[in-house]
Design a protein around this motif. Structure first.
Motif, PDB file in Angstrom:
ATOM      1  N   ILE A 238       2.066  36.574  17.815  1.00  0.00           N
ATOM      2  CA  ILE A 238       1.835  37.648  18.781  1.00  0.00           C
ATOM      3  C   ILE A 238       1.455  38.935  18.061  1.00  0.00           C
ATOM      4  O   ILE A 238       0.554  39.665  18.490  1.00  0.00           O
ATOM      5  CB  ILE A 238       3.092  37.865  19.645  1.00  0.00           C
ATOM      6  CG1 ILE A 238       3.387  36.611  20.470  1.00  0.00           C
ATOM      7  CG2 ILE A 238       2.936  39.082  20.558  1.00  0.00           C
ATOM      8  CD1 ILE A 238       4.688  36.661  21.243  1.00  0.00           C
ATOM      9  N   TYR A 239       2.107  39.197  16.937  1.00  0.00           N
ATOM     10  CA  TYR A 239       1.882  40.428  16.188  1.00  0.00           C
ATOM     11  C   TYR A 239       1.146  40.133  14.886  1.00  0.00           C
ATOM     12  O   TYR A 239       1.091  38.985  14.419  1.00  0.00           O
ATOM     13  CB  TYR A 239       3.223  41.106  15.860  1.00  0.00           C
ATOM     14  CG  TYR A 239       4.007  41.510  17.090  1.00  0.00           C
ATOM     15  CD1 TYR A 239       3.664  42.636  17.833  1.00  0.00           C
ATOM     16  CD2 TYR A 239       5.102  40.747  17.510  1.00  0.00           C
ATOM     17  CE1 TYR A 239       4.388  43.001  18.963  1.00  0.00           C
ATOM     18  CE2 TYR A 239       5.833  41.107  18.629  1.00  0.00           C
ATOM     19  CZ  TYR A 239       5.464  42.235  19.352  1.00  0.00           C
ATOM     20  OH  TYR A 239       6.179  42.603  20.466  1.00  0.00           O
ATOM     21  N   GLY A 246       5.751  48.524  -0.550  1.00  0.00           N
ATOM     22  CA  GLY A 246       7.093  48.693  -0.019  1.00  0.00           C
ATOM     23  C   GLY A 246       7.175  49.031   1.454  1.00  0.00           C
ATOM     24  O   GLY A 246       8.266  49.320   1.964  1.00  0.00           O
ATOM     25  N   VAL A 247       6.038  49.019   2.147  1.00  0.00           N
ATOM     26  CA  VAL A 247       6.029  49.354   3.580  1.00  0.00           C
ATOM     27  C   VAL A 247       5.510  48.161   4.382  1.00  0.00           C
ATOM     28  O   VAL A 247       4.408  47.650   4.113  1.00  0.00           O
ATOM     29  CB  VAL A 247       5.169  50.596   3.879  1.00  0.00           C
ATOM     30  CG1 VAL A 247       5.122  50.865   5.393  1.00  0.00           C
ATOM     31  CG2 VAL A 247       5.710  51.809   3.136  1.00  0.00           C
ATOM     32  N   LEU A 248       6.287  47.728   5.363  1.00  0.00           N
ATOM     33  CA  LEU A 248       5.902  46.652   6.282  1.00  0.00           C
ATOM     34  C   LEU A 248       5.395  47.287   7.573  1.00  0.00           C
ATOM     35  O   LEU A 248       6.091  48.101   8.184  1.00  0.00           O
ATOM     36  CB  LEU A 248       7.097  45.752   6.583  1.00  0.00           C
ATOM     37  CG  LEU A 248       6.928  44.730   7.717  1.00  0.00           C
ATOM     38  CD1 LEU A 248       5.892  43.674   7.345  1.00  0.00           C
ATOM     39  CD2 LEU A 248       8.267  44.076   8.057  1.00  0.00           C
ATOM     40  N   THR A 249       4.180  46.896   7.986  1.00  0.00           N
ATOM     41  CA  THR A 249       3.597  47.413   9.223  1.00  0.00           C
ATOM     42  C   THR A 249       3.466  46.272  10.232  1.00  0.00           C
ATOM     43  O   THR A 249       2.936  45.210   9.904  1.00  0.00           O
ATOM     44  CB  THR A 249       2.212  48.032   8.976  1.00  0.00           C
ATOM     45  OG1 THR A 249       2.332  49.085   8.007  1.00  0.00           O
ATOM     46  CG2 THR A 249       1.641  48.608  10.267  1.00  0.00           C
ATOM     47  N   ILE A 250       3.953  46.516  11.441  1.00  0.00           N
ATOM     48  CA  ILE A 250       3.853  45.541  12.531  1.00  0.00           C
ATOM     49  C   ILE A 250       2.979  46.155  13.619  1.00  0.00           C
ATOM     50  O   ILE A 250       3.227  47.282  14.066  1.00  0.00           O
ATOM     51  CB  ILE A 250       5.241  45.209  13.109  1.00  0.00           C
ATOM     52  CG1 ILE A 250       6.175  44.698  12.005  1.00  0.00           C
ATOM     53  CG2 ILE A 250       5.123  44.174  14.228  1.00  0.00           C
ATOM     54  CD1 ILE A 250       7.606  44.522  12.465  1.00  0.00           C
ATOM     55  N   SER A 251       1.961  45.420  14.056  1.00  0.00           N
ATOM     56  CA  SER A 251       1.035  45.965  15.045  1.00  0.00           C
ATOM     57  C   SER A 251       0.509  44.858  15.945  1.00  0.00           C
ATOM     58  O   SER A 251       0.738  43.664  15.689  1.00  0.00           O
ATOM     59  CB  SER A 251      -0.136  46.666  14.343  1.00  0.00           C
ATOM     60  OG  SER A 251      -0.836  45.755  13.515  1.00  0.00           O
ATOM     61  N   LEU A 252      -0.170  45.277  16.990  1.00  0.00           N
ATOM     62  CA  LEU A 252      -0.876  44.337  17.857  1.00  0.00           C
ATOM     63  C   LEU A 252      -2.355  44.389  17.505  1.00  0.00           C
ATOM     64  O   LEU A 252      -2.915  45.470  17.280  1.00  0.00           O
ATOM     65  CB  LEU A 252      -0.694  44.717  19.337  1.00  0.00           C
ATOM     66  CG  LEU A 252       0.599  44.289  20.018  1.00  0.00           C
ATOM     67  CD1 LEU A 252       0.682  44.888  21.418  1.00  0.00           C
ATOM     68  CD2 LEU A 252       0.705  42.763  20.096  1.00  0.00           C
ATOM     69  N   ASP A 253      -2.978  43.242  17.479  1.00  0.00           N
ATOM     70  CA  ASP A 253      -4.392  43.175  17.124  1.00  0.00           C
ATOM     71  C   ASP A 253      -5.232  43.802  18.235  1.00  0.00           C
ATOM     72  O   ASP A 253      -5.296  43.282  19.347  1.00  0.00           O
ATOM     73  CB  ASP A 253      -4.804  41.722  16.902  1.00  0.00           C
ATOM     74  CG  ASP A 253      -6.190  41.595  16.278  1.00  0.00           C
ATOM     75  OD1 ASP A 253      -6.710  42.622  15.792  1.00  0.00           O
ATOM     76  OD2 ASP A 253      -6.734  40.479  16.261  1.00  0.00           O
ATOM     77  N   GLY A 254      -5.877  44.944  17.947  1.00  0.00           N
ATOM     78  CA  GLY A 254      -6.793  45.581  18.891  1.00  0.00           C
ATOM     79  C   GLY A 254      -6.127  46.418  19.957  1.00  0.00           C
ATOM     80  O   GLY A 254      -6.781  46.810  20.931  1.00  0.00           O
ATOM     81  N   GLY A 279       1.492  53.597  17.799  1.00  0.00           N
ATOM     82  CA  GLY A 279       1.223  52.230  18.230  1.00  0.00           C
ATOM     83  C   GLY A 279       1.618  51.166  17.234  1.00  0.00           C
ATOM     84  O   GLY A 279       1.268  49.994  17.413  1.00  0.00           O
ATOM     85  N   LYS A 280       2.355  51.545  16.163  1.00  0.00           N
ATOM     86  CA  LYS A 280       2.746  50.586  15.138  1.00  0.00           C
ATOM     87  C   LYS A 280       4.216  50.802  14.762  1.00  0.00           C
ATOM     88  O   LYS A 280       4.782  51.863  15.018  1.00  0.00           O
ATOM     89  CB  LYS A 280       1.871  50.739  13.885  1.00  0.00           C
ATOM     90  CG  LYS A 280       0.404  50.454  14.090  1.00  0.00           C
ATOM     91  CD  LYS A 280      -0.356  50.673  12.794  1.00  0.00           C
ATOM     92  CE  LYS A 280      -1.819  50.240  12.914  1.00  0.00           C
ATOM     93  NZ  LYS A 280      -2.564  51.036  13.948  1.00  0.00           N
ATOM     94  N   VAL A 281       4.778  49.789  14.137  1.00  0.00           N
ATOM     95  CA  VAL A 281       6.109  49.892  13.544  1.00  0.00           C
ATOM     96  C   VAL A 281       5.957  49.842  12.033  1.00  0.00           C
ATOM     97  O   VAL A 281       5.265  48.959  11.506  1.00  0.00           O
ATOM     98  CB  VAL A 281       7.016  48.738  14.017  1.00  0.00           C
ATOM     99  CG1 VAL A 281       8.320  48.717  13.203  1.00  0.00           C
ATOM    100  CG2 VAL A 281       7.333  48.873  15.498  1.00  0.00           C
ATOM    101  N   ARG A 282       6.570  50.807  11.348  1.00  0.00           N
ATOM    102  CA  ARG A 282       6.514  50.837   9.879  1.00  0.00           C
ATOM    103  C   ARG A 282       7.941  50.875   9.334  1.00  0.00           C
ATOM    104  O   ARG A 282       8.747  51.691   9.754  1.00  0.00           O
ATOM    105  CB  ARG A 282       5.731  52.058   9.395  1.00  0.00           C
ATOM    106  CG  ARG A 282       4.270  52.057   9.832  1.00  0.00           C
ATOM    107  CD  ARG A 282       3.554  53.317   9.380  1.00  0.00           C
ATOM    108  NE  ARG A 282       2.153  53.315   9.767  1.00  0.00           N
ATOM    109  CZ  ARG A 282       1.698  53.747  10.944  1.00  0.00           C
ATOM    110  NH1 ARG A 282       2.566  54.213  11.837  1.00  0.00           N
ATOM    111  NH2 ARG A 282       0.422  53.724  11.225  1.00  0.00           N
ATOM    112  N   LEU A 283       8.195  49.953   8.421  1.00  0.00           N
ATOM    113  CA  LEU A 283       9.525  49.839   7.852  1.00  0.00           C
ATOM    114  C   LEU A 283       9.440  49.821   6.322  1.00  0.00           C
ATOM    115  O   LEU A 283       8.573  49.142   5.751  1.00  0.00           O
ATOM    116  CB  LEU A 283      10.211  48.550   8.297  1.00  0.00           C
ATOM    117  CG  LEU A 283      10.643  48.444   9.768  1.00  0.00           C
ATOM    118  CD1 LEU A 283      11.162  47.049  10.050  1.00  0.00           C
ATOM    119  CD2 LEU A 283      11.702  49.469  10.108  1.00  0.00           C
ATOM    120  N   GLY A 284      10.321  50.544   5.692  1.00  0.00           N
ATOM    121  CA  GLY A 284      10.433  50.472   4.239  1.00  0.00           C
ATOM    122  C   GLY A 284      11.232  49.256   3.832  1.00  0.00           C
ATOM    123  O   GLY A 284      12.311  48.995   4.372  1.00  0.00           O
TER     124      GLY A 284
END
Length: 286
Positions: A238-239, A246-254, A279-284
């Motif tokens: 889905i994501y 060191g940064v994880l980014t979670i997003s939706l395509d488009g 519009g994104k999630v960023r985690l260290g």
């Protein structure tokens, strides 16, 4: 002399009694074990299917299904004055444990919905459904149990489906994930619906489960690689994930990730606090 003779006679009389008691004590455990094995064999006629079937018809529903060996059920019904099948489904309370049967309790009285063969064995299918579930229930655990009550000569005997918390108490999310991933290459009585992927599912519309499944991600980040553990189980991604420096980014395509859709981000076994920004999630990630 007379007293000694009486004592000797008394001892001689006690010997066979003690021997008989010893033999009885040896036999009783074997008899109890045999009865236990017989009870286990009878109880084994009921199988709780793993998890629950989740459907979405405007609201989510969870259906708990049970397979009952047809031959054994018929044998118990034969000669019985009365035989009934009861089902119950409810929120799971760890303090209360497994649902139990009480005579006259509030249970759903059901008849077998279907009969089919699996692995050369004939089964009757029983089920019970919880309706009207929504997003507030994604993390709530539910459970269900089947009770087969047989009355003979005025005595009621109840056979219950086996229960173990890890197998028979399931959250709505986990049940939806299991439903989504439960697909077979060949159609069978428990998997009658063809999916867009060309396999067969117990669920009519897998895409209808995606809003629930989008509420949680389970990731493993190691050596700069991001692994979606739900995708490995069979969930279509889905994501999209990106890891750099060191940064994880979670997003939706488009599209931007809406607030409130993603509720849990579990990374390397830890449920992380997060927020949606741009519009994104960023985690260290350490």
């Amino acid at each position: 002399m007379m007293k000694r003779s009486y004592k000797r006679a008394a001892l001689l009389l006690l010997v066979p009694i003690l021997l008989a008691m010893t033999m009885l004590l040896r036999v009783l455990p074997n008899a109890a074990r045999k009865n236990a094995e017989q009870d286990e064999e009878i109880t084994g006629m009921i199988t709780a299917m793993p998890g629950a079937l989740v459907e979405n018809d405007g609201y989510l529903s969870m259906t708990f299904r049970f397979l009952v060996n047809s031959e054994q059920e018929t044998a118990l019904r034969t000669g019985a004055d009365r035989a009934r099948v009861f089902l119950t489904a409810e929120r799971y309370d760890e303090r209360a444990g497994a649902p139990t049967y009480e005579a006259g309790g509030d249970y759903a009285l059901t008849e077998a919905e279907d009969n089919f063969w699996l692995g050369g064995v004939s089964y009757n299918l029983y089920s019970i459904t919880l309706y009207g579930l929504g997003s507030a229930d994604y993390d709530t655990r539910y459970t269900a149990r089947l009770f087969f009550a047989v009355t003979k000569n005025g005595v009621e005997t109840v056979y219950s489906s086996p229960f173990a918390e890890k197998d028979n108490a399931v959250s709505l999310f986990d049940a939806a994930l299991m439903t989504y991933c439960d697909r077979t290459m060949l159609m069978n009585p428990t998997h009658p619906y063809e999916t867009m992927m060309g396999d067969y599912s117990p669920c009519r519309d897998l895409t209808a489960l995606e809003p629930c499944l989008a509420s949680r991600v389970l990731l493993e980040v190691k050596d700069g690689e991001v692994v979606d553990l739900y995708e490995r189980q069979g969930l279509y991604p889905i994501y999209t994930y990106h890891y750099f420096d060191g940064v994880l980014t979670i997003s939706l395509d488009g599209a931007d990730l809406p607030e409130g859709v993603l509720r849990h981000v579990v990374v390397n076994g830890t449920d992380r606090w997060f927020e949606v920004s741009d519009g994104k999630v960023r985690l260290g990630i350490e």
